[in-house]
Design a protein around this motif. Sequence first.
Motif, PDB file in Angstrom:
ATOM      1  N   CYS A 161      39.551  18.433   8.931  1.00 31.64           N
ATOM      2  CA  CYS A 161      39.144  18.943  10.241  1.00 31.64           C
ATOM      3  C   CYS A 161      37.734  18.499  10.608  1.00 31.64           C
ATOM      4  O   CYS A 161      37.458  18.166  11.773  1.00 31.64           O
ATOM      5  N   SER A 162      36.817  18.489   9.636  1.00 25.38           N
ATOM      6  CA  SER A 162      35.464  18.025   9.932  1.00 25.38           C
ATOM      7  C   SER A 162      35.457  16.542  10.271  1.00 25.38           C
ATOM      8  O   SER A 162      34.621  16.083  11.063  1.00 25.38           O
ATOM      9  N   TRP A 194      37.716  24.991  14.977  1.00 24.18           N
ATOM     10  CA  TRP A 194      36.938  23.827  14.533  1.00 24.18           C
ATOM     11  C   TRP A 194      36.426  23.092  15.771  1.00 24.18           C
ATOM     12  O   TRP A 194      37.151  22.360  16.430  1.00 24.18           O
ATOM     13  N   THR A 205      30.806  20.907  12.838  1.00 27.85           N
ATOM     14  CA  THR A 205      30.668  20.950  11.377  1.00 27.85           C
ATOM     15  C   THR A 205      29.468  21.788  10.951  1.00 27.85           C
ATOM     16  O   THR A 205      29.212  21.931   9.759  1.00 27.85           O
ATOM     17  N   ALA A 256      30.856  27.999  12.829  1.00 28.01           N
ATOM     18  CA  ALA A 256      32.232  28.420  13.108  1.00 28.01           C
ATOM     19  C   ALA A 256      32.179  29.747  13.837  1.00 28.01           C
ATOM     20  O   ALA A 256      31.305  30.584  13.578  1.00 28.01           O
ATOM     21  N   ARG A 313      28.475  26.780   8.640  1.00 27.23           N
ATOM     22  CA  ARG A 313      29.371  26.041   7.755  1.00 27.23           C
ATOM     23  C   ARG A 313      28.579  25.359   6.636  1.00 27.23           C
ATOM     24  O   ARG A 313      27.434  24.941   6.834  1.00 27.23           O
TER      25      ARG A 313
END
Length: 712
Positions: free
Chosen positions: A564-565, A636, A639, A642, A652
């Motif tokens: 996801c990042s 998401w 990065t 959240a 994060r």
Amino acid sequence: MLGPLELPQFPSCSDCLAWSADGELAIAAGEFVQVLTPKTANEKAEQGPVQKAINNWHSNRFRVNVFTESEWPTIYPQKRDHFSLGGEQSLSTVVGLAWSPPGLAKFRRCVLAVFTSNLLLSLYEPVGIQGKWTRVAIVNDSLKLYFQPQVQDEGLALRKSAIRSFSWSPPLKVPATEQDADSLAVPGFESRWGHQILAVANDAKEVIFLRVRSLVAVQSPRYTADVLAVASWDASSSNYPEIQPSSVFAAALKSKAVTSSMTWGPWFFADDGRNLAVVHGSRLRVLKFDLDPTTLRQSSGIGMSSEPVAQSDENTSLYSEQLQDHRFTGPIKWIDMTDAQQLCLAAGVFGGIVLLTIPYSAYGGQGKNSAKIHLQNLPFYDDTASGSQSEAPRHWDPVTYPDPESQTLTLHVATGGGNAITKHFAPDHEDIPILKAAWRNQIDEMREQFDFDRDFGGLAVARIWGLTSCNDIIASATTLHPGDVIEYRTASEDRVIITFSTTTGAVAQELPDAQASTPDPNSPSGPDSPGSRRDAALRHILNSQHDERGRPPLSGKILYAAACSTIVACDNEEIIEQARQVLIRLATVTGADLNEEISKCSTTNSTVAAKPSGELSGPGSHLFERCDICDAGLAWYSTQEAQCAAGHLFVRCGLTALAIQDPGASKFCSGCGQEYLNEDEMDASDLELQRSCQSLFDLFDTCTSCGGKFRP
């Protein structure tokens, strides 16, 4: 401008300063050690204009002479052959201290070795969130375990485990193997930080070479010291030739001669050899230490083989008849003149120092090269004496040098009487005379002010107790005294002044940023740019599913977070394709619906919506993050942070990209302040996730943004 520090304490040894590679300055003061750590630029900005020099530092002072019965058992008087001079009855004050190379302590920092007058060598590091300095190991225990099966005599066993001096070796870095060079692998610890080698001398005329390791357990770092080699001295050799060899006095001196100081020379990887120079009694000796680095690759066990894995004996190639005319007192320092293919060894003698110029061939032990060894005697004369130098009084005070890891071909020397000189070395063999040290001007100014304030009529004296250096900044510890009367001083009047200057004598403007210390260039988290560091971490995490070396795969939660990042903030097409493959595999194995994530791998800088409550409890629910406060899913979109649907905001992790929802489970970069998960403080209910985080942080052990060291 960095002003001098005046501390309410008094030095307890002639080399009372030690500066670590992380920028922490340790001061030996009797029963205490004080550690000063520079504040970061952000911390200085928060406190406003600095009024006092001490406000630039974090200060920690701790007692080192308190031992439990298990750490230091009661020692009763021994027989005549093993009777001590009373070290076990001393106050256990600090008589020596030195930092290990970086990489040994938690967060790859330095361990502080403290040598006390009861002949114990202890290791200290900050423990816990508060960073309280705690004794984490006693090196003498490792000697007891090694010699106990071999020695039945209790008195001799005590002498073999009693330490007289010690020296850390610069790390032995093992070149990466072809397996480590694999694109899926990260260079091992040995290639990035190196093995930590420690040499100690005991009371039985032996020098023991130890490999110190940190066996990291959850909330319980443990250190072990494995014996690599043991070298002993020839009992027939005389340390005092001017005394009748057959006399009772000569026999007593021979039996009680100790190794007072030692220091390591540079590693030569051609033969994996290194020399250790020591002062035994009044003689200068050099030991050759040969080690095969491949024997040290076993790093998972508690101990090594009971048999030594290295060899050490005296390097006779460095023997010279000229050395017999000098009585060495130490300390010792090596200077590597690479361009001239030779080294210089500086050693303290009575009233001065001796410089030995040694070619590389002699250093490596190749034949007899004593004729090529050049000896130069530099006596210390009183500057105020009249007449010729040959008739002038000489200084007989202890000598001290800065740290041996200096990058310049300049020798800085100070004596307890306040004498300070520098000696430059030229690769073209040009003989440059000794000069007054430029950094001594600060000390002279303080002495003159002290003399003026107390109306001593120019008779005040300054004594230098220690020199150390870090990034071309020299720190000195000085005390001021009256010179013509008996000094009476109470403990409340104890003062030591720490001055900072450059090698040219200018007052240092800024200290090295210890909190953002320079990372090792071979570290996987230490390439040139932050982007390349983060990409290296992502590539390693996403490729971990293809590991064929028998290591367990990473947690699916970390794999999903890395994918996801990548979708959110990565522009590297290769890594994006790896993320797609990881998501497809996770969907196949867990049955989770990851179609949205897979479809967004074709675009860059996208977002992934929070999972609805149905998917958070359905197949593959362990992959997804949920808010610990309201149990909603986390979206998401960044990065760095959240947020759930209810607005709860979390930071994060800079490596795993997981949301840090427990404030007590964080660690921070000392340089940029980036927040990371602390693998030792994580919830133990998810063992797979905790094991995966431990594995990742063992490899990526510095900040992925700036390469700085971590702190709690």
